[in-house]
Design a protein around this motif. Structure first.
Motif, PDB file in Angstrom:
ATOM      1  N   ARG A 139      -5.896   6.552 -28.397  1.00 18.71           N
ATOM      2  CA  ARG A 139      -4.534   7.023 -28.185  1.00 18.71           C
ATOM      3  C   ARG A 139      -4.460   7.527 -26.750  1.00 18.71           C
ATOM      4  O   ARG A 139      -5.189   8.450 -26.382  1.00 18.71           O
ATOM      5  N   VAL A 140      -3.605   6.913 -25.963  1.00 20.46           N
ATOM      6  CA  VAL A 140      -3.583   7.152 -24.526  1.00 20.46           C
ATOM      7  C   VAL A 140      -2.349   7.947 -24.142  1.00 20.46           C
ATOM      8  O   VAL A 140      -1.210   7.518 -24.379  1.00 20.46           O
ATOM      9  N   TRP A 141      -2.583   9.115 -23.539  1.00 19.65           N
ATOM     10  CA  TRP A 141      -1.522   9.907 -22.930  1.00 19.65           C
ATOM     11  C   TRP A 141      -1.769   9.943 -21.428  1.00 19.65           C
ATOM     12  O   TRP A 141      -2.908   9.820 -20.971  1.00 19.65           O
ATOM     13  N   ALA A 142      -0.701  10.108 -20.662  1.00 21.24           N
ATOM     14  CA  ALA A 142      -0.836  10.101 -19.214  1.00 21.24           C
ATOM     15  C   ALA A 142       0.207  11.004 -18.577  1.00 21.24           C
ATOM     16  O   ALA A 142       1.280  11.233 -19.145  1.00 21.24           O
ATOM     17  N   THR A 143      -0.116  11.516 -17.391  1.00 23.13           N
ATOM     18  CA  THR A 143       0.850  12.263 -16.601  1.00 23.13           C
ATOM     19  C   THR A 143       1.229  11.445 -15.364  1.00 23.13           C
ATOM     20  O   THR A 143       0.457  10.631 -14.873  1.00 23.13           O
ATOM     21  N   GLY A 144       2.441  11.696 -14.866  1.00 22.16           N
ATOM     22  CA  GLY A 144       2.896  11.035 -13.657  1.00 22.16           C
ATOM     23  C   GLY A 144       3.915  11.901 -12.943  1.00 22.16           C
ATOM     24  O   GLY A 144       4.723  12.590 -13.576  1.00 22.16           O
ATOM     25  N   ARG A 145       3.899  11.850 -11.605  1.00 22.71           N
ATOM     26  CA  ARG A 145       4.745  12.736 -10.797  1.00 22.71           C
ATOM     27  C   ARG A 145       6.214  12.354 -10.836  1.00 22.71           C
ATOM     28  O   ARG A 145       7.069  13.191 -10.550  1.00 22.71           O
ATOM     29  N   SER A 146       6.527  11.132 -11.163  1.00 28.11           N
ATOM     30  CA  SER A 146       7.919  10.690 -11.150  1.00 28.11           C
ATOM     31  C   SER A 146       8.216   9.910 -12.422  1.00 28.11           C
ATOM     32  O   SER A 146       7.312   9.443 -13.125  1.00 28.11           O
ATOM     33  N   GLU A 147       9.504   9.749 -12.673  1.00 31.33           N
ATOM     34  CA  GLU A 147       9.908   8.973 -13.840  1.00 31.33           C
ATOM     35  C   GLU A 147       9.414   7.540 -13.730  1.00 31.33           C
ATOM     36  O   GLU A 147       8.994   6.931 -14.722  1.00 31.33           O
ATOM     37  N   ALA A 148       9.417   7.000 -12.506  1.00 29.69           N
ATOM     38  CA  ALA A 148       8.954   5.627 -12.309  1.00 29.69           C
ATOM     39  C   ALA A 148       7.468   5.493 -12.616  1.00 29.69           C
ATOM     40  O   ALA A 148       7.029   4.505 -13.225  1.00 29.69           O
ATOM     41  N   LYS A 149       6.670   6.486 -12.190  1.00 26.02           N
ATOM     42  CA  LYS A 149       5.228   6.425 -12.442  1.00 26.02           C
ATOM     43  C   LYS A 149       4.937   6.579 -13.935  1.00 26.02           C
ATOM     44  O   LYS A 149       4.032   5.924 -14.475  1.00 26.02           O
ATOM     45  N   ARG A 150       5.697   7.412 -14.611  1.00 32.95           N
ATOM     46  CA  ARG A 150       5.506   7.568 -16.055  1.00 32.95           C
ATOM     47  C   ARG A 150       5.924   6.287 -16.788  1.00 32.95           C
ATOM     48  O   ARG A 150       5.270   5.863 -17.747  1.00 32.95           O
ATOM     49  N   ALA A 151       6.992   5.652 -16.312  1.00 36.28           N
ATOM     50  CA  ALA A 151       7.421   4.392 -16.922  1.00 36.28           C
ATOM     51  C   ALA A 151       6.361   3.311 -16.736  1.00 36.28           C
ATOM     52  O   ALA A 151       6.122   2.494 -17.644  1.00 36.28           O
ATOM     53  N   LEU A 152       5.724   3.298 -15.573  1.00 37.78           N
ATOM     54  CA  LEU A 152       4.646   2.341 -15.330  1.00 37.78           C
ATOM     55  C   LEU A 152       3.509   2.549 -16.312  1.00 37.78           C
ATOM     56  O   LEU A 152       2.984   1.588 -16.894  1.00 37.78           O
TER      57      LEU A 152
ATOM     58  N   ARG B 150      -0.368   1.603   4.448  1.00 38.33           N
ATOM     59  CA  ARG B 150       0.741   2.551   4.534  1.00 38.33           C
ATOM     60  C   ARG B 150       1.235   2.943   3.144  1.00 38.33           C
ATOM     61  O   ARG B 150       1.499   4.121   2.880  1.00 38.33           O
ATOM     62  N   ALA B 151       1.353   1.975   2.245  1.00 39.51           N
ATOM     63  CA  ALA B 151       1.812   2.275   0.888  1.00 39.51           C
ATOM     64  C   ALA B 151       0.856   3.224   0.179  1.00 39.51           C
ATOM     65  O   ALA B 151       1.281   4.162  -0.508  1.00 39.51           O
ATOM     66  N   MET B 152      -0.451   3.005   0.355  1.00 35.52           N
ATOM     67  CA  MET B 152      -1.416   3.901  -0.277  1.00 35.52           C
ATOM     68  C   MET B 152      -1.360   5.286   0.348  1.00 35.52           C
ATOM     69  O   MET B 152      -1.417   6.304  -0.358  1.00 35.52           O
ATOM     70  N   LEU B 153      -1.223   5.360   1.667  1.00 35.87           N
ATOM     71  CA  LEU B 153      -1.097   6.655   2.342  1.00 35.87           C
ATOM     72  C   LEU B 153       0.097   7.436   1.825  1.00 35.87           C
ATOM     73  O   LEU B 153       0.038   8.657   1.659  1.00 35.87           O
ATOM     74  N   ASP B 154       1.197   6.733   1.566  1.00 33.05           N
ATOM     75  CA  ASP B 154       2.432   7.379   1.116  1.00 33.05           C
ATOM     76  C   ASP B 154       2.460   7.621  -0.389  1.00 33.05           C
ATOM     77  O   ASP B 154       3.437   8.165  -0.909  1.00 33.05           O
ATOM     78  N   GLY B 155       1.413   7.199  -1.083  1.00 38.85           N
ATOM     79  CA  GLY B 155       1.375   7.389  -2.531  1.00 38.85           C
ATOM     80  C   GLY B 155       2.283   6.450  -3.294  1.00 38.85           C
ATOM     81  O   GLY B 155       2.611   6.682  -4.450  1.00 38.85           O
ATOM     82  N   GLU B 156       2.678   5.350  -2.644  1.00 41.32           N
ATOM     83  CA  GLU B 156       3.597   4.397  -3.275  1.00 41.32           C
ATOM     84  C   GLU B 156       2.816   3.253  -3.903  1.00 41.32           C
ATOM     85  O   GLU B 156       2.941   2.099  -3.503  1.00 41.32           O
ATOM     86  N   THR B 157       1.996   3.581  -4.886  1.00 40.63           N
ATOM     87  CA  THR B 157       1.204   2.566  -5.567  1.00 40.63           C
ATOM     88  C   THR B 157       1.692   2.399  -6.995  1.00 40.63           C
ATOM     89  O   THR B 157       2.131   3.358  -7.624  1.00 40.63           O
ATOM     90  N   ALA B 158       1.622   1.187  -7.489  1.00 45.02           N
ATOM     91  CA  ALA B 158       2.000   0.902  -8.874  1.00 45.02           C
ATOM     92  C   ALA B 158       0.980  -0.077  -9.449  1.00 45.02           C
ATOM     93  O   ALA B 158       1.313  -1.120  -9.974  1.00 45.02           O
ATOM     94  N   GLY B 159      -0.290   0.270  -9.303  1.00 43.55           N
ATOM     95  CA  GLY B 159      -1.379  -0.633  -9.635  1.00 43.55           C
ATOM     96  C   GLY B 159      -2.162  -0.950  -8.377  1.00 43.55           C
ATOM     97  O   GLY B 159      -2.017  -0.291  -7.349  1.00 43.55           O
ATOM     98  N   LYS B 160      -2.974  -1.975  -8.436  1.00 41.51           N
ATOM     99  CA  LYS B 160      -3.839  -2.308  -7.313  1.00 41.51           C
ATOM    100  C   LYS B 160      -3.073  -3.047  -6.208  1.00 41.51           C
ATOM    101  O   LYS B 160      -2.183  -3.842  -6.468  1.00 41.51           O
ATOM    102  N   ILE B 161      -3.462  -2.767  -4.960  1.00 36.98           N
ATOM    103  CA  ILE B 161      -2.966  -3.490  -3.798  1.00 36.98           C
ATOM    104  C   ILE B 161      -4.026  -4.516  -3.426  1.00 36.98           C
ATOM    105  O   ILE B 161      -5.184  -4.161  -3.171  1.00 36.98           O
ATOM    106  N   VAL B 162      -3.639  -5.791  -3.393  1.00 40.36           N
ATOM    107  CA  VAL B 162      -4.577  -6.876  -3.178  1.00 40.36           C
ATOM    108  C   VAL B 162      -4.175  -7.651  -1.915  1.00 40.36           C
ATOM    109  O   VAL B 162      -2.996  -7.957  -1.704  1.00 40.36           O
TER     110      VAL B 162
END
Length: 322
Positions: A182-195, A306-318
């Protein structure tokens, strides 16, 4: 050859250290093999290299990239295990005092060619794309070891993933759901929680939120910002597994709660070659795939950093190479 590298350490402005250009093509010493890189993924470790953390000044310029997947000279498709150990070490790989990651002593994967010890080039399952395989060697391997080797959890128990938007955290959510936790998670924004919910979290919460009940294990990569919450969320006898502290060290260890409730705090670092092989087999058997937040040509590496520096990640950057 083409490469993305850190020219020199820049602690306060890591992007200023990043160069997209040319580097000498490496030669493979005895026992090593050249891998033509088809895809490589970005990790926090690359930001530390740009800042000069964990690397001696004389090692610059240093080609970035711990993870990668590509082909051997005979066309064999491989995944790179980024932990380079002492060939004379006979104990558990992650405890080898002379072990290093690619980009600490040896040049990394953000290039046309990288050379690695022959044992560090593992067969790539045909079912995984090069981009998917390139996500496994650091973030997903770290998550696999945290969950299946160090947590002591059993399927059906409850786990909490703090900060579930980065590479390790999203891997934990996906692996946990796939394995029957059973997986619970925290996220700083609604978008991160939705992800996190999209990836399989049963429930998500704002950072520091009071949970409906205490959990069996907490998975920590955040550090100072979430540590107190992690300790308070655990049931008596529960476990915190720590593999990072992106917001810095905890200001208080909460030792009274730790000893009174007999909590376990377990450190976890990367993983072994065999654990990477098992992870690749797990993905092949289950059909589970790493979540890729963005896929860019390697020439556009600065955008990903830049995206990683800004915390704008939604999974892995490849980053990919043709």
């Amino acid at each position: 050859m083409f490469a993305v590298y850190a020219a020199e350490p820049k602690p306060d402005d890591p992007l200023a250290a990043l160069v997209v250009g040319e580097r000498p093509e490496p030669s493979a010493p005895e026992g090593w093999v050249p891998v033509r890189v088809r895809a490589a993924s970005l990790n926090m470790h690359d930001l530390w290299t740009l800042r000069g953390v964990g690397i001696k000044p004389e090692r610059f310029p240093m080609t970035l990239g711990c993870d990668g997947a590509g082909t051997l000279p005979d066309g064999t498709e491989v995944v790179i295990h980024s932990v380079v150990g002492d060939p004379d070490w006979t104990g558990e790989e992650t405890l080898d005092p002379k072990r290093t990651l690619l980009t600490e002593l040896h040049q990394g994967t953000f290039a046309d060619v990288v050379v690695v010890p022959r044992r560090n080039a593992l067969p790539k399952p045909a079912s995984l794309s090069f981009a998917e395989a390139a996500c496994t060697g650091t973030a997903w391997l770290t998550a696999y070891r945290m969950l299946f080797v160090n947590s002591g959890l059993r399927p059906g128990q409850t786990m909490l993933v703090q900060g579930a938007s980065g590479g390790v955290a999203t891997a934990l959510v996906q692996l946990g759901r796939s394995a029957g936790f059973r997986v619970w998670a925290t996220g700083r924004s609604e978008a991160k929680r939705a992800l996190a919910e999209e990836l399989g979290a049963h429930r998500t919460f704002e950072p520091g939120a009071r949970l409906p009940e205490r959990v069996d294990a907490v998975f920590e990569t955040v550090g100072r910002a979430t540590w107190s919450h992690s300790v308070k969320c655990l049931r008596p006898g529960g476990t915190i597994v720590v593999s990072g502290a992106t917001t810095g060290d905890a200001t208080a260890a909460e030792l009274q709660r730790v000893f009174f409730l007999q909590l376990r705090v377990v450190g976890s670092t990367m993983g072994t070659r065999q654990e990477l092989a098992d992870l690749l087999s797990f993905l092949d058997l289950t059909g589970l795939r790493p979540r890729i937040g963005s896929e860019l040509p390697m020439e556009r590496a600065a955008e990903g950093v830049r995206a990683m520096l800004d915390g704008e990640t939604a999974g892995k950057i490849v980053f990919t190479r043709d």
